[in-house]
Design a protein around this motif. Structure first.
Motif, PDB file in Angstrom:
ATOM      1  N   PRO A 120       0.798  -1.238   0.000  1.00 47.84           N
ATOM      2  CA  PRO A 120       0.000   0.000   0.000  1.00 47.84           C
ATOM      3  C   PRO A 120       0.825   1.281   0.000  1.00 47.84           C
ATOM      4  CG  PRO A 120      -0.038  -1.054   2.166  1.00 47.84           C
ATOM      5  CD  PRO A 120       0.649  -2.006   1.243  1.00 47.84           C
ATOM      6  N   ASP A 121       2.121   1.190   0.289  1.00 48.32           N
ATOM      7  CA  ASP A 121       2.992   2.358   0.264  1.00 48.32           C
ATOM      8  C   ASP A 121       3.202   2.780  -1.194  1.00 48.32           C
ATOM      9  OD1 ASP A 121       4.932   4.270   0.415  1.00 48.32           O
ATOM     10  OD2 ASP A 121       6.307   3.106   1.670  1.00 48.32           O
ATOM     11  N   VAL A 122       2.755   3.997  -1.521  1.00 48.65           N
ATOM     12  CA  VAL A 122       2.800   4.442  -2.921  1.00 48.65           C
ATOM     13  C   VAL A 122       4.227   4.536  -3.458  1.00 48.65           C
ATOM     14  CG1 VAL A 122       0.609   5.655  -2.818  1.00 48.65           C
ATOM     15  CG2 VAL A 122       2.711   6.856  -2.180  1.00 48.65           C
ATOM     16  N   ASN A 123       5.189   4.699  -2.582  1.00 53.71           N
ATOM     17  CA  ASN A 123       6.584   4.847  -3.023  1.00 53.71           C
ATOM     18  C   ASN A 123       7.315   3.507  -3.086  1.00 53.71           C
ATOM     19  OD1 ASN A 123       6.452   7.722  -3.152  1.00 53.71           O
ATOM     20  ND2 ASN A 123       6.587   7.785  -0.914  1.00 53.71           N
ATOM     21  N   ALA A 124       6.669   2.452  -2.631  1.00 54.51           N
ATOM     22  CA  ALA A 124       7.329   1.149  -2.587  1.00 54.51           C
ATOM     23  C   ALA A 124       7.278   0.468  -3.955  1.00 54.51           C
ATOM     24  CB  ALA A 124       6.665   0.257  -1.550  1.00 54.51           C
ATOM     25  N   GLU A 125       8.256  -0.374  -4.199  1.00 53.55           N
ATOM     26  CA  GLU A 125       8.240  -1.173  -5.421  1.00 53.55           C
ATOM     27  C   GLU A 125       7.242  -2.307  -5.254  1.00 53.55           C
ATOM     28  OE1 GLU A 125      11.679  -2.598  -7.399  1.00 53.55           O
ATOM     29  OE2 GLU A 125      12.890  -0.866  -6.825  1.00 53.55           O
ATOM     30  N   GLN A 126       6.501  -2.565  -6.317  1.00 54.38           N
ATOM     31  CA  GLN A 126       5.526  -3.657  -6.295  1.00 54.38           C
ATOM     32  C   GLN A 126       6.178  -4.921  -6.862  1.00 54.38           C
ATOM     33  OE1 GLN A 126       2.695  -3.230  -4.771  1.00 54.38           O
ATOM     34  NE2 GLN A 126       2.869  -1.007  -4.558  1.00 54.38           N
ATOM     35  N   THR A 127       5.847  -6.038  -6.258  1.00 61.75           N
ATOM     36  CA  THR A 127       6.421  -7.301  -6.717  1.00 61.75           C
ATOM     37  C   THR A 127       5.692  -7.814  -7.942  1.00 61.75           C
ATOM     38  OG1 THR A 127       6.915  -9.584  -6.090  1.00 61.75           O
ATOM     39  CG2 THR A 127       4.921  -8.622  -5.158  1.00 61.75           C
ATOM     40  N   ASP A 128       6.421  -8.472  -8.811  1.00 60.74           N
ATOM     41  CA  ASP A 128       5.789  -9.127  -9.960  1.00 60.74           C
ATOM     42  C   ASP A 128       5.720 -10.645  -9.753  1.00 60.74           C
ATOM     43  OD1 ASP A 128       8.426  -9.740 -10.172  1.00 60.74           O
ATOM     44  OD2 ASP A 128       8.707  -8.925 -12.196  1.00 60.74           O
ATOM     45  N   GLU A 129       5.954 -11.039  -8.484  1.00 60.28           N
ATOM     46  CA  GLU A 129       5.903 -12.460  -8.144  1.00 60.28           C
ATOM     47  C   GLU A 129       4.475 -12.860  -7.789  1.00 60.28           C
ATOM     48  OE1 GLU A 129       8.167 -15.054  -4.848  1.00 60.28           O
ATOM     49  OE2 GLU A 129       9.474 -13.717  -6.006  1.00 60.28           O
ATOM     50  N   ARG A 130       4.012 -13.922  -8.377  1.00 62.55           N
ATOM     51  CA  ARG A 130       2.647 -14.374  -8.117  1.00 62.55           C
ATOM     52  C   ARG A 130       2.538 -14.974  -6.717  1.00 62.55           C
ATOM     53  NH1 ARG A 130       1.232 -17.662 -13.731  1.00 62.55           N
ATOM     54  NH2 ARG A 130       1.823 -15.983 -15.173  1.00 62.55           N
ATOM     55  N   SER A 131       1.494 -14.577  -5.993  1.00 62.15           N
ATOM     56  CA  SER A 131       1.289 -15.164  -4.669  1.00 62.15           C
ATOM     57  C   SER A 131       0.398 -16.407  -4.742  1.00 62.15           C
ATOM     58  CB  SER A 131       0.668 -14.133  -3.721  1.00 62.15           C
ATOM     59  OG  SER A 131      -0.555 -13.654  -4.228  1.00 62.15           O
ATOM     60  N   LEU A 132      -0.400 -16.498  -5.816  1.00 60.05           N
ATOM     61  CA  LEU A 132      -1.295 -17.645  -5.969  1.00 60.05           C
ATOM     62  C   LEU A 132      -1.686 -17.784  -7.434  1.00 60.05           C
ATOM     63  CD1 LEU A 132      -2.995 -19.835  -4.414  1.00 60.05           C
ATOM     64  CD2 LEU A 132      -4.848 -18.164  -4.362  1.00 60.05           C
ATOM     65  N   THR A 133      -1.700 -19.017  -7.917  1.00 63.95           N
ATOM     66  CA  THR A 133      -2.173 -19.292  -9.275  1.00 63.95           C
ATOM     67  C   THR A 133      -3.207 -20.408  -9.207  1.00 63.95           C
ATOM     68  OG1 THR A 133      -0.052 -18.667 -10.269  1.00 63.95           O
ATOM     69  CG2 THR A 133      -1.539 -20.011 -11.613  1.00 63.95           C
ATOM     70  N   ILE A 134      -4.389 -20.126  -9.712  1.00 63.05           N
ATOM     71  CA  ILE A 134      -5.466 -21.117  -9.761  1.00 63.05           C
ATOM     72  C   ILE A 134      -5.698 -21.471 -11.225  1.00 63.05           C
ATOM     73  CG2 ILE A 134      -7.901 -21.569  -9.280  1.00 63.05           C
ATOM     74  CD1 ILE A 134      -7.702 -19.447  -7.050  1.00 63.05           C
TER      75      ILE A 134
END
Length: 222
Positions: free
Chosen positions: A14-28
């Motif tokens: 939720p931190d707007v300045n943080a980098e977002q991960t492109d790693e999947r947390s779940l795949t269905i």
């Protein structure tokens, strides 16, 4: 391309300045029928998905395990939209089988059905008043030879509890692809294949409209 349909989740910082991960947390993996739309239930307990074959699935949001899958709409009639109630305890679906259904998140029980006379592309639940709004219309390939009235390019209002159609709003010149209710309950928006987005503000008559049983209930509570 031969790939199976997947529902994929990602962690969001939720931190707007943080980098977002492109790693999947779940795949269905949806190996039975392609998922057309999906969303989180309250408290992210379930992931609810609607499919091309007209069925609805409930998955465990942590493990991704399929808990239940029920045929909700007509077989092989795609569900193209799903929108939630305010508390996410139930949701509404819109299908090409010319109906919308109000469904319980907990057990996928169909609580209400709203039949239309045209394929539906979208459905939404209004706030403050007990209405649902449906949008759809004739397929685009038929639109060039059809008038707006015959094409049924209208937003349709149904009473959420009694399932009666109570009104229609015209204005688009092509099928309605999406409808969305204002969270304050004062208006709604519709997007059409004609390229227009229309915002409609409800007038006083909309808020004053009640069924007799609703008036009687209000009088008893006073």
């Amino acid at each position: 391309m031969g790939y199976l349909s997947n529902i994929i989740t990602f962690e969001i910082n939720p931190d707007v300045n943080a980098e977002q991960t492109d790693e999947r947390s779940l795949t269905i993996v949806c190996d039975e029928s392609k998922a057309t739309v999906a969303g989180w239930s309250a408290l992210t307990k379930y992931i609810i998905a609607c499919h091309e074959d007209g069925s609805v699935s409930q998955y465990d949001a942590k493990s991704g395990d399929l808990l239940v899958n029920y045929p909700i709409h007509e077989l092989n009639q795609p569900i193209v939209d799903m929108q939630w109630s305010a508390d996410r305890s139930y949701f509404i679906t819109a299908s090409k089988d010319k109906s919308a259904k109000l469904i319980s998140t907990r057990d996928l029980e169909v609580m209400k059905t709203y039949p239309a006379d045209t394929p539906l592309n979208s459905a939404t639940i209004t706030r403050k008043k007990d209405f649902v709004i449906l949008g759809g219309g004739q397929a685009a390939m038929d639109v060039t030879t059809t008038s707006a009235r015959q094409g049924k390019f209208e937003a349709r209002f149904y009473h959420k509890i009694f399932e009666d159609e109570v009104g229609r709003v015209r204005g688009h010149f092509g099928p309605l692809n999406t409808v969305a209710a204002d969270p304050t309950g004062k208006s709604y928006a519709s997007g059409g294949e004609d390229g227009y987005v229309r915002i409609h503000h409800f007038d006083k008559g909309y808020f004053d409209f009640t069924y007799e049983v609703e008036r009687e209930r209000a009088n008893r509570m006073q």
